[in-house]
Scaffold this motif. Structure first.
Motif, PDB file in Angstrom:
ATOM      1  N   ARG A 278       0.799  -1.222   0.000  1.00  0.00           N
ATOM      2  CA  ARG A 278       0.000   0.000   0.000  1.00  0.00           C
ATOM      3  C   ARG A 278       0.834   1.274   0.000  1.00  0.00           C
ATOM      4  O   ARG A 278       0.348   2.339  -0.359  1.00  0.00           O
ATOM      5  N   ASN A 279       2.114   1.167   0.429  1.00  0.00           N
ATOM      6  CA  ASN A 279       2.893   2.395   0.655  1.00  0.00           C
ATOM      7  C   ASN A 279       4.157   2.542  -0.189  1.00  0.00           C
ATOM      8  O   ASN A 279       4.790   3.604  -0.161  1.00  0.00           O
ATOM      9  N   ARG A 282       4.015   5.533  -2.696  1.00  0.00           N
ATOM     10  CA  ARG A 282       3.805   6.897  -2.200  1.00  0.00           C
ATOM     11  C   ARG A 282       5.117   7.465  -1.690  1.00  0.00           C
ATOM     12  O   ARG A 282       5.828   6.851  -0.899  1.00  0.00           O
ATOM     13  N   THR A 285       5.661   7.780   2.177  1.00  0.00           N
ATOM     14  CA  THR A 285       5.775   6.555   2.996  1.00  0.00           C
ATOM     15  C   THR A 285       6.715   5.525   2.387  1.00  0.00           C
ATOM     16  O   THR A 285       6.820   4.404   2.892  1.00  0.00           O
ATOM     17  N   ARG A 286       7.398   5.906   1.266  1.00  0.00           N
ATOM     18  CA  ARG A 286       8.254   4.934   0.563  1.00  0.00           C
ATOM     19  C   ARG A 286       9.355   4.401   1.472  1.00  0.00           C
ATOM     20  O   ARG A 286       9.656   3.204   1.465  1.00  0.00           O
ATOM     21  N   ALA A 289       8.088   1.859   3.818  1.00  0.00           N
ATOM     22  CA  ALA A 289       7.791   0.624   3.087  1.00  0.00           C
ATOM     23  C   ALA A 289       9.072  -0.153   2.820  1.00  0.00           C
ATOM     24  O   ALA A 289       9.117  -1.387   2.967  1.00  0.00           O
TER      25      ALA A 289
END
Length: 518
Positions: A278-279, A282, A285-286, A289
């Motif tokens: 999910r991240n 982005r 939030t990479r 992740a």
């Protein structure tokens, strides 16, 4: 002091792994029970440590001057060998020493002073060893052990190929006891033994001062003589202190803890994967992740071993037979000589009977005479009306060259391959077993193939000759359950009261009518 060291042992047959990086150590005085489901490699392990089989990898190292005695369920006894010659062969190593001693004596006359001293020292050592091992009492020792095991009553000059399974086991046991080994290796020693000699062997092992490794599926017997368990499972060998009951308690706890840790880790893995998915795309939030992905990559994932297939035995019932299953009149059983007095026996519909008594008195012979497989010496047996018999023999025929699939197909040619495979799988055999030659399977796996034939045929009478031999605890428990539910009649030879108590309603003591004194 370590007697045996096994390091990093790996072995397999074809693409089937038996052991994977197994290590094992045997100390002086340890009484070890080697346990595991049918086909886990217990007998293979024995063959490797005794040098009969070379491992794919790893080392097996015995201490110097250790004498090993091995009771192997597959030992070959050749025609022409007598009970006496097999027992006396326990002293072969002493006879070789005697030959060496005689050779030394011949050389003493021509030896120089230096050689004389060396030869006299060796001569003294050999004489001490011969005395220690009762070399000068060989005949009396053979007679003593033969008497203790009931072999004198059979006749020490009898050819060993004419013996029953239990008599054969007694002979091999007697040879072991005469050898006085530093360690005993026993592979299913209670198979075919009657209750009297199982009790005797139990007392002997309980008091045995040296080390032994025992393979047995007879749990009460195992519990009474061992103080350590080595559990063979999925290519691993794990040590447990205590008897079988203590092992079960600890194993269940470890399994429960492992399952809890596995489930917790699987949830954590799922959560991490979900966060990464999910991240990772982005920007904000990479990094988080990527951090979680690194944690996933470094994680030591718990592997849960697959559950062993458990057998399911359900016997098919034929239509109800007449009142009598069989009636025997003045029946004398035997081969060249009578094994019984004249017998007048009958079995009625619904009866469940155990045949008991010492080895060699004719229990299996009686079954075969009732079935018409061998002719009685005199008298006759008459089967009742509409009797459909299912017969379980002690062993597979020698020299069998079929696969498991072919073995079932020969009995049930109308089944397709999928149905044959499903039938064998229900008996607890895996795909690799099913496709294997029957002769390479363990004794327990072969028994499951024979049971597969039995449960897929409609019967109203089961004639079972030692059906529990070689079966592991799960298979034995399932067989007892299935026999309790069976609506037909049962006639069974069995040496395990723990198995037939509560299952059968009649016990025929065959020692009351035998002509043999064993």
């Amino acid at each position: 002091m370590s007697i045996l060291n096994v390091e990093h042992l790996s072995h397999g047959f074809g693409d089937r792994t038996i052991f994977s990086d197994v290590s094992f150590r045997l100390l002086k005085g340890e009484h070890i029970g080697l346990i595991g489901a049918n086909g886990e490699g217990k007998s293979t392990f024995m063959n490797i440590i005794t040098g009969k089989l070379q491992p794919d990898e790893g080392t097996v190292e015995w201490s110097n001057n250790v004498r090993v005695g091995y009771l192997d369920q597959h030992t070959v006894l050749d025609k022409g060998m007598t009970i006496r010659s097999v027992l006396t062969s326990a002293f072969d190593f002493l006879l070789e020493m005697e030959n060496r001693m005689n050779d030394i004596c011949d050389r003493l006359g021509d030896a120089g002073e230096a050689d004389m001293e060396i030869l006299m020292e060796e001569l003294g050592t050999i004489q001490d060893l011969l005395t220690t091992h009762d070399f000068y009492m060989i005949d009396s020792k053979v007679e003593e052990v033969a008497r203790a095991l009931g072999l004198n009553d059979i006749g020490l000059d009898m050819d060993v190929t004419e013996l029953s399974g239990g008599q054969r086991t007694k002979v091999l046991l007697g040879k072991l006891l005469l050898e006085k080994p530093d360690i005993l290796l026993l592979d299913e020693p209670t198979n075919y033994l009657d209750a009297e000699h199982i009790a005797w062997l139990k007392r002997y092992l309980a008091e045995y001062e040296n080390a032994f490794i025992l393979i047995s599926h007879d749990i009460p017997f195992l519990n009474s003589v061992i103080n350590l368990i080595y559990h063979m499972d999925n290519g691993d060998l794990t040590r447990y202190v205590g008897d079988y009951d203590k092992f079960q308690e600890v194993y269940a706890m470890k399994k429960s803890q492992m399952e809890a840790a596995y489930n917790k880790q699987q949830k954590e893995i799922a959560d991490l994967k979900d966060f990464v998915a999910r991240n990772k795309a982005r920007v904000s939030t990479r990094n988080m992740a990527m951090s979680r992905q690194k944690k996933l990559d470094k994680m030591d994932v718990i592997q849960m071993a697959g559950e062993k297939p458990k057998p399911t035995f359900n016997f098919k019932s034929a239509r109800t037979p007449g009142k009598f299953i069989f009636q025997a009149k003045d029946l004398i059983i035997g081969y060249d000589s009578p094994l019984s007095v004249p017998l007048s026996l009958q079995m009625e519909r619904g009866q469940k009977i155990a045949l008991t008594g010492a080895n060699g008195i004719g229990k299996s012979t009686l079954l075969k005479s009732i079935l018409g497989l061998i002719k009685p010496i005199s008298g006759y047996v008459e089967l009742g009306e509409n009797v459909h018999i299912g017969y379980f023999e002690q062993e597979m025929p020698k020299g069998i060259s079929t696969t498991c699939i072919e073995e079932i197909w020969q009995e049930f040619p109308s089944l397709n391959q999928a149905e044959v495979r499903a039938a064998l799988a229900k008996c607890g055999l895996t795909t690799k077993h099913i496709e294997s030659m029957v002769r390479v399977l363990s004794g327990g796996e072969q028994a499951k193939v024979r049971l597969c034939k039995l449960i897929n045929r409609e019967t109203n009478v089961l004639v079972l000759d030692e059906p529990t031999n070689h079966l592991d605890a799960d298979a034995k428990a399932e067989l007892k359950r299935a026999l309790k539910e069976y609506k037909g009649s049962i006639l069974m030879v069995c040496h395990e009261p723990e198995f037939y108590n509560g299952l059968l309603d009649n016990v025929w003591d065959c020692s009351k009518w035998t002509t043999k004194v064993i």
